[in-house]
Scaffold this active site. Structure first.
Site, PDB file in Angstrom:
ATOM      1  N   CYS A 152       0.834  -1.205   0.000  1.00 29.49           N
ATOM      2  CA  CYS A 152       0.000   0.000   0.000  1.00 29.49           C
ATOM      3  C   CYS A 152       0.865   1.250   0.000  1.00 29.49           C
ATOM      4  CB  CYS A 152      -0.942   0.001   1.203  1.00 29.49           C
ATOM      5  SG  CYS A 152      -0.122  -0.249   2.791  1.00 29.49           S
ATOM      6  N   THR A 153       1.982   1.202   0.725  1.00 23.56           N
ATOM      7  CA  THR A 153       2.859   2.375   0.816  1.00 23.56           C
ATOM      8  C   THR A 153       3.588   2.627  -0.499  1.00 23.56           C
ATOM      9  OG1 THR A 153       3.128   1.962   3.182  1.00 23.56           O
ATOM     10  CG2 THR A 153       4.713   3.449   2.163  1.00 23.56           C
ATOM     11  N   THR A 211      10.281  -0.497   6.615  1.00 19.82           N
ATOM     12  CA  THR A 211       9.406  -0.706   5.460  1.00 19.82           C
ATOM     13  C   THR A 211      10.285  -0.781   4.224  1.00 19.82           C
ATOM     14  OG1 THR A 211       7.724   0.239   4.013  1.00 19.82           O
ATOM     15  CG2 THR A 211       8.972   1.802   5.332  1.00 19.82           C
ATOM     16  N   GLY A 212       9.963  -1.707   3.349  1.00 18.60           N
ATOM     17  CA  GLY A 212      10.709  -1.817   2.089  1.00 18.60           C
ATOM     18  C   GLY A 212      10.075  -0.990   0.985  1.00 18.60           C
ATOM     19  N   ARG A 234       4.601   3.424  13.145  1.00 15.54           N
ATOM     20  CA  ARG A 234       3.254   2.909  13.360  1.00 15.54           C
ATOM     21  C   ARG A 234       2.612   3.756  14.458  1.00 15.54           C
ATOM     22  NH1 ARG A 234       1.655  -1.996  10.986  1.00 15.54           N
ATOM     23  NH2 ARG A 234       2.888  -2.173   9.075  1.00 15.54           N
TER      24      ARG A 234
END
Length: 335
Positions: A152-153, A211-212, A234
């Site tokens: 999603c990111t 996060t990748g 988060r």
């Protein structure tokens, strides 16, 4: 060909919302769902009621062993082993792999044994080719049996990065996503494998996390490979996240120039994928929004003509789920 027939493996947040997105848009037909942990009556309940997106606007019931949504019967399987799901018998041509477990080519490939023609992994994959709608979906060709819709990111960051890079050139950049909680987190402090912080209470903390997503942009926009990386915080919100992209530009640009090109893209080639707002929005205003990314013109800042911080919102559940549907519709158009 007509609408592609789709099976869903894993009826969790994304599985259920991909199903909602499919019924809302009418772009694909859901014909089968597999989930070993949720029985039919429980599926009715979980699909009908949603704490984040509200009640389903339609009909849902169990009838003759099937899940019936808006009058459309859906075959239910309860297999733990993906190779044993009889997708072919149910007429499912594509399978959305949304368990979060079978994310490699080998593991997701098990669905092909049951008669599925193609698999779409609703998560980043170590080895499956990744596609982001509006960014590199044109590179899809139908020799590919297993693909990933990235994260999603990445779906939020990549369209914005593409517009900025195409117009001004990104020399390098760092991304931070302020990210809503997800199912993998703990409600109160608990054990968490290697990443101890991830096990801390989700409601009580701002939790730095990896996060990748930024590095993955380099896979979908090869010219940016090695130029972006990032991390996540988060935070205790249920849904809707926001990307902060801080980057150095090759060509000088006033902040108004940036606003202009993003607005043009949002009304043109990236319409429906990249949104643009000058309103004073907060996260809940984007809940149930279907865009991958919504540029917040008023929130960004420029230090000078070469160094800017750009802000873009995303409904990390629903925007993403709509792109899974769009990717399948695009793939079907190439059959």
């Amino acid at each position: 060909m007509g609408k592609v027939k789709v099976g869903i493996n894993g009826f969790g947040r994304i599985g259920r919302l991909v199903t909602r997105a499919a019924f809302n848009s009418g772009k694909v037909d859901i014909v089968a769902i597999n989930d070993p942990f949720i029985d039919l009556n429980y599926m009715v309940y979980m699909f009908q009621y949603d704490s984040t997106h509200g009640k389903f606007h339609g009909t849902v019931k169990a009838e003759n062993g099937k899940l019936v949504i808006n009058g459309n019967p859906i075959t239910i399987f309860q297999e733990r082993d993906p190779s044993k799901i009889k997708w072919g018998d149910a007429g499912a041509e594509y399978v959305v792999e949304s368990t979060g477990v079978f994310t490699t080519m080998e593991k997701a490939g098990a669905h092909l044994q049951g008669g599925a023609k193609r698999v779409i992994i609703s998560a980043p994959s170590a080895d499956a080719p990744m596609f982001v709608m509006g960014v590199n979906h044109e590179k899809y060709d139908n020799s590919l049996k297993i693909v990933s819709n990235a994260s999603c990111t990445t779906n939020c960051l990549a369209p914005l990065a593409k517009v900025i890079h195409d117009n001004f050139g990104i020399v390098e950049g760092l991304m931070t996503t302020v990210h809503a909680i997800t199912a993998t987190q703990k409600t109160v402090d608990g054990p968490s494998g290697k990443l101890w912080r991830d096990g801390r209470g989700a409601l009580q903390n701002i939790i730095p996390a990896s996060t990748g997503a930024a590095k993955a942009v380099g896979k979908v926009i090869p010219e940016l490979n090695g130029k972006l990386t990032g991390m996540a915080f988060r935070v205790p919100t249920a849904n809707v996240s926001v990307v902060d992209l801080t980057c150095r530009l090759e060509k000088a640009a006033k902040y108004d120039d940036i606003k202009k090109v993003v607005k043009q893209a949002s009304e043109g080639p990236l319409k429906g994928i990249l949104g643009y707002t000058e309103h004073q929005v907060v996260s809940s205003d984007l809940n149930s929004d279907t865009h991958s990314s919504t540029f917040d013109a008023g929130a960004g800042i420029a230090l000078n003509d070469h160094f800017v911080k750009l802000i873009s919102w995303y409904d990390n559940e629903f925007g993403y789920s709509n792109r899974v549907v769009d990717l399948m519709a695009h793939m079907a158009s190439k059959e």
